[in-house]
Design a protein around this motif. Structure first.
Motif, PDB file in Angstrom:
ATOM      1  N   UNK A   1       0.931  -1.117   0.088  1.00  0.00           N
ATOM      2  CA  UNK A   1       0.251  -0.004   0.044  1.00  0.00           C
ATOM      3  C   UNK A   1       1.027   1.386   0.083  1.00  0.00           C
ATOM      4  N   UNK A   2       2.054   1.153   0.596  1.00  0.00           N
ATOM      5  CA  UNK A   2       2.976   2.261   0.500  1.00  0.00           C
ATOM      6  C   UNK A   2       3.844   2.523  -0.733  1.00  0.00           C
ATOM      7  N   UNK A   3       3.505   1.565  -1.666  1.00  0.00           N
ATOM      8  CA  UNK A   3       3.916   1.799  -3.025  1.00  0.00           C
ATOM      9  C   UNK A   3       5.569   1.263  -3.096  1.00  0.00           C
ATOM     10  N   UNK A   4       5.789   0.223  -2.020  1.00  0.00           N
ATOM     11  CA  UNK A   4       7.190  -0.165  -1.982  1.00  0.00           C
ATOM     12  C   UNK A   4       7.470  -0.814  -3.495  1.00  0.00           C
ATOM     13  N   UNK A   5       8.763  -0.783  -3.791  1.00  0.00           N
ATOM     14  CA  UNK A   5       9.293  -1.404  -5.038  1.00  0.00           C
ATOM     15  C   UNK A   5       8.867  -3.116  -4.888  1.00  0.00           C
ATOM     16  N   UNK A   6       8.482  -3.528  -5.961  1.00  0.00           N
ATOM     17  CA  UNK A   6       8.028  -4.942  -6.206  1.00  0.00           C
ATOM     18  C   UNK A   6       9.386  -5.769  -5.620  1.00  0.00           C
ATOM     19  N   UNK A   7      10.487  -5.562  -6.213  1.00  0.00           N
ATOM     20  CA  UNK A   7      11.866  -6.069  -6.028  1.00  0.00           C
ATOM     21  C   UNK A   7      12.088  -6.195  -4.388  1.00  0.00           C
ATOM     22  N   UNK A   8      11.617  -5.058  -3.676  1.00  0.00           N
ATOM     23  CA  UNK A   8      12.071  -5.008  -2.360  1.00  0.00           C
ATOM     24  C   UNK A   8      11.133  -6.072  -1.552  1.00  0.00           C
ATOM     25  N   UNK A   9       9.953  -5.920  -1.920  1.00  0.00           N
ATOM     26  CA  UNK A   9       8.963  -6.938  -1.425  1.00  0.00           C
ATOM     27  C   UNK A   9       9.268  -8.410  -1.637  1.00  0.00           C
ATOM     28  N   UNK A  10       9.749  -8.770  -3.058  1.00  0.00           N
ATOM     29  CA  UNK A  10      10.208 -10.215  -3.357  1.00  0.00           C
ATOM     30  C   UNK A  10      11.350 -10.384  -2.655  1.00  0.00           C
ATOM     31  N   UNK A  11      12.211  -9.379  -2.411  1.00  0.00           N
ATOM     32  CA  UNK A  11      13.614  -9.899  -1.501  1.00  0.00           C
ATOM     33  C   UNK A  11      13.236 -10.184  -0.164  1.00  0.00           C
ATOM     34  N   UNK A  12      12.274  -9.626   0.548  1.00  0.00           N
ATOM     35  CA  UNK A  12      11.866 -10.000   1.739  1.00  0.00           C
ATOM     36  C   UNK A  12      10.714 -11.427   1.971  1.00  0.00           C
TER      37      UNK A  12
END
Length: 529
Positions: free
Chosen positions: A319-330
C-alpha cells in the motif's frame, strides 16, 4: 475407463443421470483410474445422497465384473486354486504346498471343537499359517502384474524431456501413483512396505533421472506414504475406525492431553506469537522464509503459516508503493505460483487458477471463431500445428493457449502489454513471456514484472491466473492500453458475466466493455503509456 480424463468421467456421469455429481468430481479431479479405485468410504465423502451412492457403486461394480469376465481368477480363503502351488514354487524355487495337501489342511481346519468346548491350538496355528500363506500369494500376484499408470499429457512431456519436476508436478505424480495403487489393492488404503518399494522402484527404473541426487528412492517413498496418510485422514470418524480405536483403549469423546509447555512443537510456538509480529519476531519469520526458499525440499505447511502471519506487514509495504523487488527480496515465496495464488485467495476468497481455467475452457471456441482474429499470426500458427496432432487433450490445450494470447486483439488492446510471443518483453507492468506456444514439449510461460522473471508457469491457465494475480497482489496500476481486456477478465472473475457477452461485443465493433461496475483498478489506477 482406466485411461479416461476428468472430462470423460463427467460426461459418463451425465449420461447415467448423475449430473449433480459433476461439480464435485471435477473439483476433486476424479479421472478414470481414480473412479475405479473408489471404495465405500471415498464415495461417502464425494456423494451426499444415499441413492446416488448406491447407483454409482453399482455402475462401478458392474463395469469391473464385465471387464473381468466369467473366467477371472479369484483367490480367497474359501477356494483353493490348483495353480497356486505352481506359482509359488516358481517364485521361491521349491514347492511350498501341494493342492491335495491344501484340501486336506482345509478339512482339518473344519474339525469340530473338542468335548470340553475348546478349540485345539494346533487348529488355530494351522489356520493362521494358511492365512499368511494366502496373503503372501496375493502379494506375489499383485507385484507380478504391476505396471506404471498412464500419466497425463503434461506429466508425460516433463518426463520425456528428463526435466526434474517442480513441487506441483511431483504432487500430481504422487496422486496418480496413489490412485493406481488403490486400484490394484482393490480399494484398500493400507499398502505394505513391499508394495511401496515395488511402485517406487518401477518409477525410478522407468525414469532414472528422478533419482539424480541418490536419495530419490527414500524421498518418493516417503511422499507416497504421506499421500496415503492424507487420503486416510477423512475416515477417522468411520464406525470401523472407531471400533478399532476402542479395541486398543481409546474411548469415544476422549481427547489427548496437551503436551507440556517445554515440549510444544515449533509450529505451536509460532501460533502463540502475536497475530501480527513485529520487531525480532518479524525478522525471524523473514529470515526463515529466505532460508527455506533456497531449499529443494520445502516445508509448505510452515511456509503457509508464516506467510499468513506476515501478511499485514506485506500489505502495508504494498500500500505504501514499495518496489516489487524489495517485497520479493523479503518474501521470495511470492515468486512461487502457489503462494501468489494463495495470497490472492486470502484477499478475495477466490481460487483464481480454477476460475481462469473455466474461463478459457468456455471462451476458447468463441474467441477462435471471431472474424477479428481470423488472420492473426497466432491463429495461423495454431491452424498449422493443429494438423500435426490428433490427441483430444493436445488440441484442447492448443486452443486454450491461442484464446488466451488473442484476448487483447479481440478488444483492440495492445497485445505487447499482455503477452510477448517469441520476443523480448519491454513493458514494466506484468507481462507474459511465451516461447513456442504450440509446441508439445517446448512451450514455456514466464511471468515478467519490471522486466525481470517473477515465476515460471506450466500452462496457459496458470499463466493467465498469475498475470491477473500479480496486478492485484502487488497493486500495480493497469495500463490504459490493456484496460478493456483486464476489465473483461475481472468481470468474469467477480461478477460471472454471461458467456454470450464476448461474441456479441465483438460483433458490435469491439466497443469498450461496459463492465465491471466495481473495477479491479480504480480510475487512479489506470495509467497511460
Amino acid at each position: 475407463m482406466e485411461n479416461w480424463t476428468v472430462d470423460q468421467v463427467c460426461n459418463w456421469l451425465r449420461q447415467r443421470n448423475l449430473g449433480e455429481l459433476v461439480p464435485k468430481f471435477r473439483e476433486e479431479e476424479v479421472s478414470g483410474a481414480a473412479l475405479l479405485a473408489l471404495n465405500d468410504r471415498m464415495v461417502q465423502q464425494l456423494v451426499k445422497k444415499i441413492g446416488h451412492q448406491a447407483v454409482l457403486m453399482d455402475l462401478i461394480n458392474k463395469y469391473q465384473q464385465h471387464k473381468s469376465g466369467p473366467g477371472a481368477c479369484t483367490c480367497c480363503c474359501e477356494t483353493a486354486s490348483p495353480k497356486l502351488p505352481e506359482v509359488l514354487s516358481g517364485a521361491a524355487g521349491r514347492p511350498l504346498l501341494h493342492s491335495s495337501a491344501l484340501v486336506e489342511q482345509k478339512k482339518y481346519l473344519c474339525l469340530p471343537e473338542s468335548e470340553e468346548g475348546l478349540i485345539d491350538h494346533r487348529v488355530l496355528k494351522q489356520k493362521n499359517n494358511l492365512k499368511s500363506f494366502v496373503a503372501r500369494y496375493k502379494t506375489l500376484q499383485w507385484t507380478s502384474c504391476y505396471a506404471l499408470p498412464d500419466f497425463p499429457h503434461d506429466i508425460k512431456c516433463i518426463l520425456a524431456e528428463k526435466k526434474s519436476p517442480d513441487h506441483s508436478m511431483r504432487i500430481r505424480i504422487i496422486e496418480f501413483l496413489q490412485a493406481d495403487m488403490t486400484k490394484y489393492l482393490e480399494g484398500s488404503l493400507y499398502p505394505n512396505s513391499q508394495q511401496y518399494n515395488l511402485v517406487v522402484s518401477a518409477l525410478l527404473q522407468a525414469y532414472p533421472f528422478l533419482d539424480a541426487d541418490g536419495n530419490g528412492f527414500l524421498l518418493w517413498k516417503r511422499a507416497l506414504k504421506d499421500r496415503f496418510k492424507y487420503v486416510r485422514r477423512p475416515i477417522k470418524d468411520d464406525e470401523q475406525v472407531l471400533r478399532n480405536k476402542s479395541k486398543f483403549g481409546h474411548r469415544r469423546g476422549q481427547t489427548r492431553r496437551p503436551p507440556p509447555a517445554e515440549h510444544k512443537p515449533e509450529h505451536t510456538q509460532l501460533q502463540e506469537d502475536a497475530v501480527h509480529p513485529q520487531g525480532s519476531a518479524l525478522a525471524a519469520h523473514i529470515k526463515w522464509l529466505k532460508e527455506e526458499y533456497l531449499k529443494a525440499q520445502r516445508n509448505w505447511k510452515e511456509v503457509d503459516n508464516r506467510m499468513k502471519m506476515t501478511m499485514e506487514v506485506r500489505r502495508k509495504m504494498i500500500s505504501a508503493k514499495a518496489p516489487v523487488q524489495d517485497i520479493l527480496r523479503l518474501f521470495p515465496f511470492l515468486r512461487c505460483p502457489c503462494q501468489l495464488f494463495r495470497e490472492f485467495q486470502l484477499l478475495t476468497h477466490m481460487d483464481i487458477y480454477k476460475k481462469t481455467s473455466e474461463i478459457l475452457e468456455v471462451y476458447s471456441e468463441s474467441i477462435l471463431a471471431l472474424d477479428v482474429v481470423r488472420n492473426n499470426p497466432i491463429t495461423i500458427l495454431l491452424q498449422e500445428n493443429l494438423k500435426q496432432h490428433t490427441e483430444a487433450d493436445v488440441l484442447k490445450s492448443m486452443k486454450m493457449t491461442a484464446a488466451c494470447l488473442l484476448l487483447p486483439d479481440v478488444f483492440g488492446d495492445d497485445s505487447s502489454l499482455f503477452a510477448a510471443v517469441n520476443e523480448e518483453v519491454r513493458a514494466v507492468t506484468p507481462v507474459l513471456e511465451v516461447r513456442n506456444p504450440f509446441s508439445v514439449s517446448g512451450c514455456e510461460f514466464v511471468l515478467q514484472v519490471d522486466r525481470e522473471q517473477l515465476a515460471q508457469l506450466d500452462d496457459c491457465s496458470m499463466a493467465l491466473a498469475a498475470l491477473l494475480a500479480a496486478f492485484h497482489v502487488f497493486h500495480i496500476p493497469c495500463p490504459s492500453r490493456i484496460h478493456c481486456t483486464l476489465s473483461f477478465l475481472h468481470s468474469l472473475l467477480f461478477e460471472g458475466s454471461s458467456p454470450a457477452a464476448l461474441p456479441t461485443l465483438a460483433q458490435r465493433g469491439l466497443q469498450a466493455p461496459g463492465y465491471p461496475t466495481t473495477p479491479l483498478w480504480g480510475a487512479a489506477d489506470v495509467v497511460s503509456e
